[in-house]
Design an enzyme around this catalytic site. Structure first.
Site, mmCIF file in Angstrom:
data_model
loop_
_atom_site.group_PDB
_atom_site.id
_atom_site.type_symbol
_atom_site.label_atom_id
_atom_site.label_comp_id
_atom_site.label_asym_id
_atom_site.label_seq_id
_atom_site.Cartn_x
_atom_site.Cartn_y
_atom_site.Cartn_z
ATOM 1 N N TRP A 215 0.901 -1.152 0.000
ATOM 2 C CA TRP A 215 0.000 0.000 0.000
ATOM 3 C C TRP A 215 0.941 1.203 0.000
ATOM 4 O O TRP A 215 1.582 1.485 1.012
ATOM 5 C CB TRP A 215 -0.905 -0.019 1.226
ATOM 6 C CG TRP A 215 -1.654 1.260 1.445
ATOM 7 C CD1 TRP A 215 -1.262 2.335 2.205
ATOM 8 C CD2 TRP A 215 -2.905 1.640 0.880
ATOM 9 N NE1 TRP A 215 -2.181 3.341 2.147
ATOM 10 C CE2 TRP A 215 -3.211 2.950 1.345
ATOM 11 C CE3 TRP A 215 -3.810 1.022 0.027
ATOM 12 C CZ2 TRP A 215 -4.375 3.625 0.989
ATOM 13 C CZ3 TRP A 215 -4.969 1.705 -0.328
ATOM 14 C CH2 TRP A 215 -5.248 2.975 0.137
ATOM 15 N N ASN B 132 6.341 -3.682 6.334
ATOM 16 C CA ASN B 132 5.066 -2.984 6.499
ATOM 17 C C ASN B 132 5.280 -1.924 7.565
ATOM 18 O O ASN B 132 5.718 -2.227 8.668
ATOM 19 C CB ASN B 132 3.955 -3.951 6.941
ATOM 20 C CG ASN B 132 2.685 -3.195 7.310
ATOM 21 O OD1 ASN B 132 2.415 -2.141 6.734
ATOM 22 N ND2 ASN B 132 1.929 -3.692 8.272
ATOM 23 N N LYS C 290 -22.604 10.818 9.321
ATOM 24 C CA LYS C 290 -22.329 9.469 9.852
ATOM 25 C C LYS C 290 -23.637 8.797 10.242
ATOM 26 O O LYS C 290 -23.875 7.641 9.927
ATOM 27 C CB LYS C 290 -21.384 9.577 11.049
ATOM 28 C CG LYS C 290 -19.957 9.865 10.673
ATOM 29 C CD LYS C 290 -19.276 8.651 10.140
ATOM 30 C CE LYS C 290 -18.658 8.640 8.808
ATOM 31 N NZ LYS C 290 -18.615 9.616 7.831
HETATM 32 C C1 AGP Z 1 -18.345 9.705 4.026
HETATM 33 O O1 AGP Z 1 -18.513 8.781 5.081
HETATM 34 C C2 AGP Z 1 -18.786 9.139 2.693
HETATM 35 N N1 AGP Z 1 -18.216 7.886 2.451
HETATM 36 C C3 AGP Z 1 -18.675 10.152 1.568
HETATM 37 O O2 AGP Z 1 -19.347 11.325 1.942
HETATM 38 C C4 AGP Z 1 -17.242 10.550 1.154
HETATM 39 O O3 AGP Z 1 -16.648 11.327 2.158
HETATM 40 C C5 AGP Z 1 -17.343 11.382 -0.144
HETATM 41 O O4 AGP Z 1 -17.906 10.574 -1.135
HETATM 42 C C6 AGP Z 1 -15.982 11.900 -0.618
HETATM 43 O O5 AGP Z 1 -15.150 10.811 -0.909
HETATM 44 P P1 AGP Z 1 -13.577 11.088 -1.127
HETATM 45 O O6 AGP Z 1 -13.066 11.612 0.177
HETATM 46 O O7 AGP Z 1 -12.992 9.769 -1.494
HETATM 47 O O8 AGP Z 1 -13.457 12.111 -2.217
#
Ligand code: AGP
Length: 626
Positions: A76, A102, A503
């Site tokens: 990664w 790692n 959330k």
């Molecule tokens: C947050 O819990 C979501 N998974 C979603 O709002 C996410 O933050 C948003 O799609 C942006 O994603 P990114 O940070 O990969 O650009």
């Protein structure tokens, strides 16, 4: 995080290494490789960018690589793009030492300079190659064998590592060294196994040794010996693994989201350490004073000269990353007195933008692939504006196309709902804000030192909050059938509410709204009914009384009042029903702590409702379409 495996026994190693790596794929990776020795022959190294299947195809499922002693790796990327050249294993030029790693070597730059001064050259951009060549350097300099070379390296290295190494002069043996990164060692039926995590060895044995921090191991056929940093042999208990493979992938947690919530202290620490350097100072009497911490953004190309020229900062992002921008706006404006504008990616890309060549556009994205944020980045570049990406995935589209990249070191985030991604983005913004404040002459040296010192207390304070999670679980169960939940706050607390509300919505499907507390009286308060849950966030001293009065207003209309505030604000208990306290910190950093209970609240409500926490309905981890 990377995955490492090792095997020594009387079977062919390569197929076993590939099998072990396949059980670690869930850890996220962008390339893979293995090194196998047949008796005293030199190790054969095979690497491949992309999926593990590519490496397997290159070796015909491991058949073309002969030998019964080897190490393998899924990478990664943290230092150096995803590529075959940067993939592990890494080795000294004469193959005297070859190994996989790692973790993060924080002082790899200074170690690399030392090695170059001693005649070493480098073929990759990785910190791991530096670590492997440090082992080689000490092995050749002191001629006291592998354990001594590893011990000397461990004393010199700052950072985290799970190292598995083979030495040319020690065929049929694998040496391991560990600090902070996970590693387990199993022996059974005359064969020995090493791995980052339990799933890789469960097929072969449930009896493992947990190698401790700053300890080393020597693996031979069916035997493992352990050593401390002095090189003295130590005894280790054999532990029986009771988890099944799926539970093991989640580190024993029920969901990846909870595992990632608990990875936040280390993710924040790694992200802070990636930009903090230490310069030794000499006291008046000529003695060396322990290193003074300072922020070094030059490593990402954001020089003091660039900062001096910034007129305005535009932060562009989506979802939780946008909420980071909302919090960062308050922090950067207050610390650096630079105007900050925050825009949703989907809005920014279609605006008739008022951008000045002296502006800085900051695109925040965990995945680095969000279509709206990527399009916004391209718009900014088309307008000739300097761009900085704050991204978690090395080599992602946004990372590659931005002028500058600040990588958050959260490691792979599997759960759709971001937690450690969000938190490390916040920390990146704090570091940017502090450095801008210093360069703009807004933050004197002593204040800068205080802020950096306070940053370093955040991981411990996050852990303290997590220790109290059962109380939040109890509270969540009371409101699992809630119809509406409101989060209210002012200033930075309002930005925290935005993330807490998202959330809750995205994983529990309970309708929720985040509101600027002062706005309730302009309409929304009409929604408050008997028993409606209203959660106040109160971390900002100057706004505390105002938000409290808004909270109490909703309580007089029947709302159940909960709040998140800092220890010491005990007066809240006189007029609210449930309080979650978080440790005190500099108010600029409050979001990093106050959001943790809200992450946990959303998680536990979703669990109480029996929902798929890691894969909520209708959502994707990265929204790569408009
Ligand atoms: C947050 O819990 C979501 N998974 C979603 O709002 C996410 O933050 C948003 O799609 C942006 O994603 P990114 O940070 O990969 O650009």
């Amino acid at each position: 995080m990377c995955g490492i495996v090792g095997f020594v026994g009387h079977h062919q190693a390569a197929p076993i290494l590939l099998d072990g790596l396949s059980k670690l794929e869930y850890r996220g990776y962008d390339s893979a490789g293995l090194a196998v020795r047949d008796g005293e022959a030199d190790p054969v190294l095979v690497k491949a960018k992309g999926r593990l299947q590519i490496l397997s195809d290159k070796t015909d499922g491991g058949k073309t690589v002969v030998g019964s002693c080897g190490v393998g790796h899924t990478r990664w990327a943290t230092h150096g793009e995803p590529s075959e050249n940067n993939a592990h294993p890494h080795c000294s030029d004469d193959h005297n030492v070859v190994g996989v790693h790692n973790g993060i070597i924080e002082n790899y730059q200074e170690l690399k300079e030392k090695l170059v001064r001693n005649g070493y050259s480098f073929y990759s951009d990785t910190d791991t190659e530096v670590a492997i060549k440090m082992v080689d350097y000490y092995y050749k300099k002191y001629k006291m064998g592998p354990i001594d070379a590893l011990a000397k390296t461990m004393v010199r290295v700052r950072g985290s590592y799970a190292l598995a190494v083979m030495f040319k002069e020690y065929p049929g043996e694998i040496y391991a060294a560990r600090k902070d990164s996970p590693m387990i060692i199993g022996v059974t039926n005359g064969e020995s196994y090493l791995a980052s995590d339990v799933p890789a060895v469960l097929k072969y044995t449930r009896d493992v040794y947990y190698i401790g921090n700053l300890e080393m191991a020597r693996l031979t056929e069916g035997k493992a010996e352990f050593y401390d940093l002095n090189g003295d042999q130590i005894e280790k208990p054999l532990v029986e693994i009771k988890w099944d493979a799926e539970a093991a992938e989640k580190g024993g947690y029920e969901h990846f989201m909870m595992k990632e919530i608990h990875e936040q202290p280390k993710a924040v620490l790694d992200t802070i350490n990636s930009m903090i350097r230490y310069k030794d100072e000499v006291g008046e009497d000529g003695t060396k004073i322990s290193g003074k911490a300072f922020i070094d953004l030059a490593s990402i190309g954001i020089t003091d000269e660039i900062i001096r020229g910034i007129h305005q900062i535009h932060i562009v992002a989506c979802g939780s990353a946008y909420h980071v921008g909302m919090a960062a706006q308050y922090v950067i404006e207050d610390l650096a007195r630079i105007p900050v504008r925050v825009e949703l990616g989907s809005e920014f890309r279609y605006r008739s933008l008022l951008l000045d060549p002296n502006d800085l556009v900051v695109v925040i994205s965990q995945s680095g692939e969000t279509a709206d944020s990527l399009a916004a980045l391209r718009e900014a570049k088309d307008k000739g504006v300097r761009t900085l990406a704050i991204v978690n995935v090395v080599g992602s589209s946004i990372a590659r196309e931005a002028d500058h990249v600040f990588y958050t070191l959260a490691g792979p985030e599997i759960a759709v709902a971001t937690t450690k991604g969000y938190l490390t983005q916040l920390v990146a913004c704090y570091i940017l804000g502090i450095q801008c404040g210093i360069v703009k002459g807004q933050i004197p040296d002593d204040k800068a030192a205080e802020l950096i010192q306070e940053l370093n207390t955040l991981p411990g304070k996050i852990s303290k909050i997590l220790d109290d999670k059962e109380r939040i679980q109890w509270f969540a169960a009371k409101f699992a059938s809630a119809r509406d939940i409101f989060f209210i706050g002012r200033g930075l607390d309002y930005a925290i509410c935005m993330e807490g509300s998202l959330k809750m919505k995205e994983i529990s499907y309970v309708h929720s709204e985040a509101y600027a507390a002062g706005e309730l009286k302009h309409g929304t308060i009409s929604l408050i009914e008997e028993g409606t849950l209203v959660i106040g966030v109160l971390t900002q001293k100057a706004l505390f009384e105002k938000t409290m009065s808004n909270l109490v207003e909703t309580g007089s209309r029947g709302a159940y009042l909960a709040n998140v505030t800092t220890y010491g604000n005990y007066s809240v208990e006189d007029s609210t029903d449930f309080t979650i306290y978080v440790p005190k910190t500099d108010e600029h950093f409050a979001a990093t702590l106050a959001v943790i209970p809200l992450q946990l609240l959303g998680y536990y409500v979703a669990c109480a409702r029996g929902l798929d926490v890691d894969k909520p309905r209708n959502l994707a981890k990265s929204v790569t379409v408009e």
